[in-house]
Design a protein around this motif. Structure first.
Motif, PDB file in Angstrom:
ATOM      1  N   HIS A 121       0.828  -1.213   0.000  1.00 43.68           N
ATOM      2  CA  HIS A 121       0.000   0.000   0.000  1.00 43.68           C
ATOM      3  C   HIS A 121       0.857   1.255   0.000  1.00 43.68           C
ATOM      4  O   HIS A 121       0.529   2.242  -0.631  1.00 43.68           O
ATOM      5  CB  HIS A 121      -0.926  -0.009   1.214  1.00 43.68           C
ATOM      6  CG  HIS A 121      -1.735   1.238   1.365  1.00 43.68           C
ATOM      7  ND1 HIS A 121      -2.547   1.733   0.360  1.00 43.68           N
ATOM      8  CD2 HIS A 121      -1.860   2.114   2.407  1.00 43.68           C
ATOM      9  CE1 HIS A 121      -3.139   2.847   0.775  1.00 43.68           C
ATOM     10  NE2 HIS A 121      -2.732   3.101   2.002  1.00 43.68           N
ATOM     11  N   ASP A 137       4.229  -0.231   4.111  1.00 44.87           N
ATOM     12  CA  ASP A 137       2.888  -0.662   4.502  1.00 44.87           C
ATOM     13  C   ASP A 137       2.414  -1.809   3.619  1.00 44.87           C
ATOM     14  O   ASP A 137       2.037  -1.615   2.462  1.00 44.87           O
ATOM     15  CB  ASP A 137       1.926   0.520   4.398  1.00 44.87           C
ATOM     16  CG  ASP A 137       0.582   0.223   5.044  1.00 44.87           C
ATOM     17  OD1 ASP A 137       0.443  -0.862   5.632  1.00 44.87           O
ATOM     18  OD2 ASP A 137      -0.317   1.067   4.936  1.00 44.87           O
ATOM     19  N   ARG A 159      -0.419  -4.747   3.041  1.00 44.09           N
ATOM     20  CA  ARG A 159      -1.785  -5.102   3.389  1.00 44.09           C
ATOM     21  C   ARG A 159      -2.096  -6.489   2.809  1.00 44.09           C
ATOM     22  O   ARG A 159      -1.559  -6.871   1.767  1.00 44.09           O
ATOM     23  CB  ARG A 159      -2.781  -4.083   2.826  1.00 44.09           C
ATOM     24  CG  ARG A 159      -2.552  -2.647   3.285  1.00 44.09           C
ATOM     25  CD  ARG A 159      -2.860  -2.450   4.751  1.00 44.09           C
ATOM     26  NE  ARG A 159      -2.624  -1.081   5.178  1.00 44.09           N
ATOM     27  CZ  ARG A 159      -3.577  -0.130   5.236  1.00 44.09           C
ATOM     28  NH1 ARG A 159      -4.826  -0.429   4.884  1.00 44.09           N
ATOM     29  NH2 ARG A 159      -3.284   1.091   5.634  1.00 44.09           N
ATOM     30  N   ASP A 193      -5.507   0.036   0.003  1.00 40.60           N
ATOM     31  CA  ASP A 193      -5.804  -0.071   1.435  1.00 40.60           C
ATOM     32  C   ASP A 193      -7.058  -0.904   1.690  1.00 40.60           C
ATOM     33  O   ASP A 193      -7.481  -1.077   2.836  1.00 40.60           O
ATOM     34  CB  ASP A 193      -5.959   1.312   2.066  1.00 40.60           C
ATOM     35  CG  ASP A 193      -7.096   2.124   1.442  1.00 40.60           C
ATOM     36  OD1 ASP A 193      -7.687   1.667   0.430  1.00 40.60           O
ATOM     37  OD2 ASP A 193      -7.384   3.221   1.954  1.00 40.60           O
ATOM     38  N   PRO A 195     -10.037  -7.935   5.551  1.00 38.47           N
ATOM     39  CA  PRO A 195      -8.591  -7.988   5.783  1.00 38.47           C
ATOM     40  C   PRO A 195      -8.123  -9.346   6.286  1.00 38.47           C
ATOM     41  O   PRO A 195      -8.876 -10.118   6.878  1.00 38.47           O
ATOM     42  CB  PRO A 195      -8.378  -6.907   6.848  1.00 38.47           C
ATOM     43  CG  PRO A 195      -9.671  -6.869   7.609  1.00 38.47           C
ATOM     44  CD  PRO A 195     -10.747  -7.149   6.582  1.00 38.47           C
TER      45      PRO A 195
END
Length: 420
Positions: A79, A83, A85, A121, A143
């Motif tokens: 992301h 980061d 994800r 995201d 997620p």
């Protein structure tokens, strides 16, 4: 359907788990039965942290990869700079597979069915032709837990992943960080589907009882690799003395460089079982090559010497690693069917290393490519054997203690799942 497919002589999975004999291999149905394959997904792969990739495989924002863990399809995406994800690879509209390519790079995640569009995201950015009251905030991608540990990426699909993984990460990351794997690049990647149950693949890796089948690997490993002091036969005593001298020299080097090296072994005493240790290699002691010299001229991280042996890391349930001064090799195992297992091997080098200049790809890959192919043949033979009505569990040798630890860890996970 074989007699061992769901039961052995009328026994249920509960019965087989309950009567497992310590110090002996598992009964045949553990390796051949569809019931146990489903149980393994539910009790092990859907509940524990799994190694699935390296940071080096997703270096830029928008880079992604997908993988299948039993019925779960997982999408891993970068992301931002640091980061990562992970999401279930399922569109929130009508459940279509969101991305069907194994890897690539995207600006947004666009479903190929009705063009629902998500940011990296996971937030829903666009859903065509929805009514005014439609709330996109309620339809983001589901997620999956994800964590990078020293450049190694793990996921867990459980709602509540094992809490002890934070402790394990804190223990192993100091060993990994000096090699700066997060900044490394992928030199090669090889996928191999082995004709054996995933547990046979893992068990095979957990012992060197069979290592005379690996002539390339044995050039780098000492002849006594896998033996304890008490297990060294008289004819290998001189080789063991050579190992002890190399080990003492390396320990002094590790101390001087501030590199952690001590053995930490908790293979079956915690949920996130692991083993880590720095250890000497034979010959030049630098890498997995015919003469033991470094396979890559550019060393990983800021390491000042190539002669550092190897950092060995085992993680339950599906991974092992060898990290050297000049390169790293990662191995991940995922079950495909009761008698099929996917093994992915990835070679990492310094980010500025150039193929043909700093390393020869054939030399870099030679040892572990040969070893994997040899192991695949051994695993296939084992799978054929455990499927025979004549098979019955046999006793482990002392040098196979890590196989026992793996099986004990595995059976403990099944017991916790079945008797919860």
């Amino acid at each position: 359907m074989t007699a061992q497919d769901t039961t052995t002589q009328g026994s249920t999975a509960h019965d087989l788990v309950a009567r497992r004999t310590t110090g002996h291999s598992l009964e045949g149905a553990f390796y051949t039965g569809q019931e146990f394959f489903g149980l393994d997904i539910e009790a092990v792969f859907a509940k524990h942290w799994l190694f699935v990739a390296t940071d080096a495989e997703l270096p830029e924002p928008g880079d992604y990869l997908t993988l299948d863990v039993g019925p779960y399809s997982i999408l891993l995406v970068r992301h931002g700079g640091d980061d990562l994800r992970a999401f279930h690879n399922v569109c929130r509209h009508r459940g279509a597979r969101l991305l069907d390519q194994e890897r690539g790079s995207v600006g947004n995640l666009v479903c190929g069915y009705h063009k629902w569009t998500y940011g990296t995201d996971g937030a829903l950015r666009h859903a065509p032709s929805q009514p005014p009251e439609f709330d996109p905030g309620c339809f983001g991608l589901k997620p999956v837990h994800v964590r990078s540990v020293g450049g190694l990426v793990f996921v867990c699909v459980a709602e509540e992943p094992p809490a002890d993984f934070a402790e394990v990460a804190a223990l192993i990351e100091p060993y990994l960080l000096p090699h700066r794997l997060r900044e490394a690049k992928v030199a090669a990647r090889v996928d191999l589907v082995e004709d054996g149950n995933w547990k046979l693949v893992m068990e095979n890796n957990r012992e060197c009882y069979h290592c005379d089948s690996h002539p390339e690997l044995l050039r780098s490993f000492f002849p006594t690799y896998g033996c304890t002091e008490a297990d060294v036969p008289p004819q290998l005593r001189s080789a063991h003395e050579r190992y002890l001298r190399a080990d003492a020299e390396l320990r002094a080097t590790y101390d001087r460089l501030g590199l952690p090296f001590a053995l930490v072994e908790e293979l079956d005493t915690r949920v996130s079982g692991f083993r880590i240790q720095r250890d000497a290699l034979d010959l030049a002691g630098e890498s997995f090559t015919p003469d033991g010299t470094a396979a890559c001229r550019r060393l990983l991280g800021d390491l000042p010497t190539a002669r550092l042996g190897h950092l060995s890391l085992h993680l339950q349930p599906n991974a092992w690693f060898h990290v050297l001064s000049d390169h790293a090799v990662t191995f991940s195992v995922l079950p495909v069917a009761p008698g099929k297992t996917a093994l992915r091997t990835t070679w990492l080098v310094h980010p500025d290393a150039e193929e043909g200049v700093d390393y020869d790809l054939g030399t870099l890959m030679k040892v572990w490519r040969a070893t994997n192919e040899q192991d695949a043949r051994l695993v296939a033979r084992a799978q054929q054997g455990v499927g025979s009505p004549a098979y019955e569990p046999g006793p482990y040798a002392p040098t196979e203690y890590q196989v026992e630890a793996f099986c004990n860890w595995y059976v403990t996970r099944l017991r916790e799942h079945l008797w919860r």
